[in-house]
Design an enzyme around this catalytic site. Sequence first.
Site, PDB file in Angstrom:
ATOM      1  N   ASP A  82      41.574  33.426  40.595  1.00 19.46           N
ATOM      2  CA  ASP A  82      40.620  34.504  40.306  1.00 19.46           C
ATOM      3  C   ASP A  82      40.362  34.584  38.808  1.00 19.46           C
ATOM      4  OD1 ASP A  82      38.893  36.584  40.743  1.00 19.46           O
ATOM      5  OD2 ASP A  82      40.381  37.949  41.585  1.00 19.46           O
ATOM      6  N   GLY A  96      37.613  43.690  38.030  1.00 25.88           N
ATOM      7  CA  GLY A  96      36.801  44.675  38.746  1.00 25.88           C
ATOM      8  C   GLY A  96      35.395  44.825  38.219  1.00 25.88           C
ATOM      9  N   GLU A 104      40.553  41.806  45.868  1.00 21.85           N
ATOM     10  CA  GLU A 104      41.272  40.874  44.990  1.00 21.85           C
ATOM     11  C   GLU A 104      42.761  41.228  44.929  1.00 21.85           C
ATOM     12  OE1 GLU A 104      37.457  39.953  42.061  1.00 21.85           O
ATOM     13  OE2 GLU A 104      38.904  41.472  41.491  1.00 21.85           O
TER      14      GLU A 104
HETATM   15  C1  5RP Z   1      35.299  40.896  40.075  1.00 19.52           C
HETATM   16  C2  5RP Z   1      36.282  40.467  39.041  1.00 19.52           C
HETATM   17  C3  5RP Z   1      35.999  39.203  38.296  1.00 19.52           C
HETATM   18  O1  5RP Z   1      37.088  38.354  38.437  1.00 19.52           O
HETATM   19  C4  5RP Z   1      35.796  39.519  36.850  1.00 19.52           C
HETATM   20  O2  5RP Z   1      34.742  40.468  36.749  1.00 19.52           O
HETATM   21  C5  5RP Z   1      35.441  38.260  36.048  1.00 19.52           C
HETATM   22  O3  5RP Z   1      34.200  37.765  36.446  1.00 19.52           O
HETATM   23  P1  5RP Z   1      33.516  36.522  35.740  1.00 19.52           P
HETATM   24  O4  5RP Z   1      34.303  35.311  36.093  1.00 19.52           O
HETATM   25  O5  5RP Z   1      32.116  36.526  36.307  1.00 19.52           O
HETATM   26  O6  5RP Z   1      33.510  36.805  34.256  1.00 19.52           O
HETATM   27  O7  5RP Z   1      37.278  41.083  38.804  1.00 19.52           O
HETATM   28  O8  5RP Z   1      35.658  42.124  40.650  1.00 19.52           O
END
Ligand code: 5RP
Length: 220
Positions: A82, A96, A104
Amino acid sequence: MSQYDEAKKRVALEALKYIKSDAVIGVGTGSTVNALIDVLPQVASRCQAFVASSKVTAERLKQVGCLVDSPNQHAFVDVYFDGADECDPHGRLIKGGGGAMTGERIVASMAKQFICLVDHSKLVPRLGRFPVAVEVLSMARSQVARSLLALGGDPVYRENFKTDHGNDVLDVYGLPLTDPVRIADTIERLIGVVGHGLFVDLKPAFTLVAYEDRVQTLSY
Ligand code: 5RP
Protein backbone atom coordinates in the site's frame (compact mmCIF):
# COMPACT_ATOMS: atom_id res chain seq x y z
CA MET A 1 5.32 8.99 -19.14
CA SER A 2 6.20 11.75 -16.62
CA GLN A 3 9.19 11.41 -14.30
CA TYR A 4 6.70 11.04 -11.48
CA ASP A 5 4.93 8.11 -13.18
CA GLU A 6 8.26 6.51 -14.05
CA ALA A 7 9.28 6.64 -10.39
CA LYS A 8 6.03 4.90 -9.43
CA LYS A 9 6.59 2.24 -12.08
CA ARG A 10 10.13 1.70 -10.78
CA VAL A 11 8.91 1.14 -7.22
CA ALA A 12 6.11 -1.11 -8.51
CA LEU A 13 8.59 -3.32 -10.39
CA GLU A 14 10.76 -3.51 -7.26
CA ALA A 15 7.70 -4.61 -5.26
CA LEU A 16 7.14 -7.58 -7.60
CA LYS A 17 10.37 -9.12 -6.25
CA TYR A 18 8.62 -9.68 -2.91
CA ILE A 19 5.82 -11.80 -4.36
CA LYS A 20 6.43 -15.50 -3.77
CA SER A 21 4.69 -18.37 -5.54
CA ASP A 22 1.24 -19.28 -4.27
CA ALA A 23 1.04 -16.13 -2.17
CA VAL A 24 -2.16 -14.34 -1.22
CA ILE A 25 -1.57 -10.68 -2.07
CA GLY A 26 -3.26 -7.78 -0.29
CA VAL A 27 -3.59 -4.69 -2.45
CA GLY A 28 -4.02 -1.17 -1.07
CA THR A 29 -5.46 1.90 -2.78
CA GLY A 30 -4.08 4.91 -4.61
CA SER A 31 -2.01 5.95 -7.60
CA THR A 32 1.18 4.22 -6.42
CA VAL A 33 -0.69 0.97 -5.89
CA ASN A 34 -2.29 1.46 -9.31
CA ALA A 35 1.23 1.42 -10.79
CA LEU A 36 1.72 -1.93 -9.05
CA ILE A 37 -1.59 -3.26 -10.37
CA ASP A 38 -0.46 -2.35 -13.90
CA VAL A 39 2.56 -4.66 -13.60
CA LEU A 40 0.89 -7.42 -11.53
CA PRO A 41 -0.03 -9.47 -14.64
CA GLN A 42 3.71 -10.30 -14.85
CA VAL A 43 3.35 -12.48 -11.72
CA ALA A 44 -0.40 -12.99 -11.31
CA SER A 45 -0.43 -16.56 -12.65
CA ARG A 46 1.78 -17.75 -9.79
CA CYS A 47 -0.26 -16.01 -7.05
CA GLN A 48 -3.01 -17.81 -5.16
CA ALA A 49 -5.37 -14.82 -4.85
CA PHE A 50 -5.69 -11.07 -4.48
CA VAL A 51 -7.52 -9.30 -1.68
CA ALA A 52 -8.45 -5.67 -2.35
CA SER A 53 -8.67 -2.88 0.22
CA SER A 54 -11.32 -0.93 -1.71
CA LYS A 55 -13.89 -1.20 -4.45
CA VAL A 56 -11.80 0.88 -6.85
CA THR A 57 -8.80 -1.42 -6.33
CA ALA A 58 -10.95 -4.53 -6.78
CA GLU A 59 -12.22 -3.10 -10.07
CA ARG A 60 -8.72 -2.30 -11.33
CA LEU A 61 -7.45 -5.74 -10.36
CA LYS A 62 -10.27 -7.37 -12.30
CA GLN A 63 -9.53 -5.16 -15.31
CA VAL A 64 -5.98 -6.54 -15.50
CA GLY A 65 -7.25 -10.13 -15.13
CA CYS A 66 -6.55 -10.77 -11.43
CA LEU A 67 -8.98 -12.88 -9.41
CA VAL A 68 -10.23 -10.87 -6.42
CA ASP A 69 -11.31 -12.55 -3.19
CA SER A 70 -13.10 -11.01 -0.22
CA PRO A 71 -11.01 -10.57 2.95
CA ASN A 72 -13.53 -12.96 4.51
CA GLN A 73 -12.24 -15.80 2.33
CA HIS A 74 -8.76 -15.72 3.86
CA ALA A 75 -7.29 -16.00 7.34
CA PHE A 76 -4.29 -13.91 6.29
CA VAL A 77 -2.58 -12.33 3.33
CA ASP A 78 1.09 -13.15 2.80
CA VAL A 79 2.07 -9.67 1.76
CA TYR A 80 0.18 -6.38 1.69
CA PHE A 81 1.28 -3.51 -0.56
CA ASP A 82 0.00 0.00 0.00
CA GLY A 83 0.97 3.63 -0.47
CA ALA A 84 0.90 6.47 2.05
CA ASP A 85 0.38 10.19 2.28
CA GLU A 86 3.17 10.59 4.85
CA CYS A 87 5.83 8.23 6.15
CA ASP A 88 8.00 9.15 9.16
CA PRO A 89 11.48 7.75 9.98
CA HIS A 90 9.91 5.04 12.20
CA GLY A 91 7.63 3.78 9.42
CA ARG A 92 4.57 5.37 10.95
CA LEU A 93 2.14 6.47 8.26
CA ILE A 94 -0.69 8.84 7.55
CA LYS A 95 -3.03 7.31 4.99
CA GLY A 96 -6.58 7.92 3.81
CA GLY A 97 -6.13 10.60 1.17
CA GLY A 98 -8.34 8.40 -1.01
CA GLY A 99 -10.75 7.67 1.83
CA ALA A 100 -10.07 3.93 1.79
CA MET A 101 -8.33 3.77 5.18
CA THR A 102 -10.77 1.41 6.89
CA GLY A 103 -10.48 -1.25 4.19
CA GLU A 104 -6.73 -0.64 4.15
CA ARG A 105 -6.53 -1.17 7.91
CA ILE A 106 -8.53 -4.39 7.61
CA VAL A 107 -6.29 -5.91 4.93
CA ALA A 108 -3.10 -4.58 6.58
CA SER A 109 -4.17 -6.23 9.84
CA MET A 110 -4.36 -9.59 8.01
CA ALA A 111 -0.86 -9.26 6.57
CA LYS A 112 2.16 -11.37 7.46
CA GLN A 113 4.20 -8.65 5.81
CA PHE A 114 3.23 -5.06 4.97
CA ILE A 115 5.34 -3.29 2.36
CA CYS A 116 4.77 0.43 1.85
CA LEU A 117 5.36 1.99 -1.59
CA VAL A 118 5.94 5.73 -1.84
CA ASP A 119 7.78 8.35 -3.80
CA HIS A 120 10.33 10.37 -1.82
CA SER A 121 7.96 13.36 -1.46
CA LYS A 122 6.03 11.31 1.13
CA LEU A 123 8.96 11.06 3.55
CA VAL A 124 8.56 13.46 6.48
CA PRO A 125 10.59 14.01 9.66
CA ARG A 126 7.37 13.90 11.68
CA LEU A 127 3.73 13.17 10.89
CA GLY A 128 1.11 15.88 10.76
CA ARG A 129 1.20 18.16 7.78
CA PHE A 130 -1.26 15.92 5.95
CA PRO A 131 -4.68 15.68 7.67
CA VAL A 132 -5.71 12.50 9.47
CA ALA A 133 -8.80 11.06 7.76
CA VAL A 134 -11.39 9.69 10.18
CA GLU A 135 -14.29 7.57 8.89
CA VAL A 136 -17.46 8.12 10.91
CA LEU A 137 -21.03 6.93 10.87
CA SER A 138 -23.07 9.87 9.51
CA MET A 139 -25.20 10.22 12.65
CA ALA A 140 -22.06 10.60 14.80
CA ARG A 141 -20.25 13.11 12.56
CA SER A 142 -20.84 16.27 14.62
CA GLN A 143 -20.28 14.56 17.96
CA VAL A 144 -17.01 13.02 16.74
CA ALA A 145 -15.99 16.39 15.25
CA ARG A 146 -16.45 18.04 18.67
CA SER A 147 -14.27 15.38 20.29
CA LEU A 148 -11.58 15.85 17.63
CA LEU A 149 -11.64 19.62 18.27
CA ALA A 150 -11.17 18.91 21.98
CA LEU A 151 -8.14 16.78 21.05
CA GLY A 152 -6.61 19.86 19.40
CA GLY A 153 -7.50 19.03 15.79
CA ASP A 154 -9.44 20.96 13.18
CA PRO A 155 -11.89 18.50 11.57
CA VAL A 156 -13.14 19.32 8.08
CA TYR A 157 -16.08 17.38 6.64
CA ARG A 158 -15.10 15.82 3.27
CA GLU A 159 -18.06 17.03 1.22
CA ASN A 160 -19.69 15.01 -1.57
CA PHE A 161 -17.82 11.90 -0.46
CA LYS A 162 -18.94 8.58 0.99
CA THR A 163 -16.63 5.69 1.80
CA ASP A 164 -17.07 2.21 0.34
CA HIS A 165 -19.02 1.48 3.51
CA GLY A 166 -21.42 4.42 3.08
CA ASN A 167 -19.86 6.52 5.84
CA ASP A 168 -18.61 10.12 6.12
CA VAL A 169 -15.01 11.30 6.39
CA LEU A 170 -13.59 14.05 8.59
CA ASP A 171 -10.13 15.28 7.54
CA VAL A 172 -8.48 16.40 10.74
CA TYR A 173 -5.80 19.08 10.41
CA GLY A 174 -3.34 20.12 13.08
CA LEU A 175 -3.71 17.21 15.50
CA PRO A 176 -0.91 17.26 18.06
CA LEU A 177 0.95 14.12 16.96
CA THR A 178 3.93 14.11 19.33
CA ASP A 179 2.48 10.83 20.66
CA PRO A 180 0.62 9.45 17.62
CA VAL A 181 -0.08 6.08 19.29
CA ARG A 182 -2.02 7.81 22.07
CA ILE A 183 -3.96 9.97 19.59
CA ALA A 184 -4.79 6.95 17.40
CA ASP A 185 -5.96 5.06 20.47
CA THR A 186 -8.13 7.99 21.58
CA ILE A 187 -9.68 8.39 18.11
CA GLU A 188 -10.47 4.65 17.96
CA ARG A 189 -12.40 4.89 21.22
CA LEU A 190 -14.75 7.66 20.02
CA ILE A 191 -18.24 6.26 19.54
CA GLY A 192 -19.18 6.34 15.86
CA VAL A 193 -15.62 6.16 14.53
CA VAL A 194 -15.25 3.33 12.03
CA GLY A 195 -11.62 3.79 11.03
CA HIS A 196 -8.83 6.31 10.60
CA GLY A 197 -5.68 6.91 8.61
CA LEU A 198 -3.11 6.93 11.41
CA PHE A 199 -1.12 3.77 10.77
CA VAL A 200 1.03 3.70 13.90
CA ASP A 201 0.13 0.18 15.01
CA LEU A 202 -0.08 -1.35 11.55
CA LYS A 203 3.38 -0.36 10.39
CA PRO A 204 5.15 -1.68 7.29
CA ALA A 205 8.13 -4.01 7.68
CA PHE A 206 9.83 -1.72 5.21
CA THR A 207 9.15 1.05 2.74
CA LEU A 208 10.25 1.11 -0.88
CA VAL A 209 10.95 4.73 -1.78
CA ALA A 210 11.01 5.87 -5.40
CA TYR A 211 13.53 8.48 -6.49
CA GLU A 212 14.07 9.73 -10.04
CA ASP A 213 16.88 7.24 -10.64
CA ARG A 214 16.62 4.53 -7.97
CA VAL A 215 14.57 2.79 -5.31
CA GLN A 216 15.62 2.97 -1.67
CA THR A 217 14.56 0.41 0.96
CA LEU A 218 13.89 1.77 4.43
CA SER A 219 13.65 -0.97 7.08
CA TYR A 220 12.36 -0.39 10.60
C1 5RP B 1 -5.87 5.90 0.11
C2 5RP B 1 -4.49 5.94 0.68
C3 5RP B 1 -3.35 6.02 -0.28
O1 5RP B 1 -2.48 4.96 -0.02
C4 5RP B 1 -2.63 7.31 -0.09
O2 5RP B 1 -3.56 8.37 -0.27
C5 5RP B 1 -1.48 7.46 -1.09
O3 5RP B 1 -1.98 7.56 -2.39
P1 5RP B 1 -1.04 7.81 -3.65
O4 5RP B 1 -0.23 6.58 -3.86
O5 5RP B 1 -2.02 8.10 -4.76
O6 5RP B 1 -0.19 9.02 -3.32
O7 5RP B 1 -4.28 5.91 1.85
O8 5RP B 1 -6.84 5.89 1.12
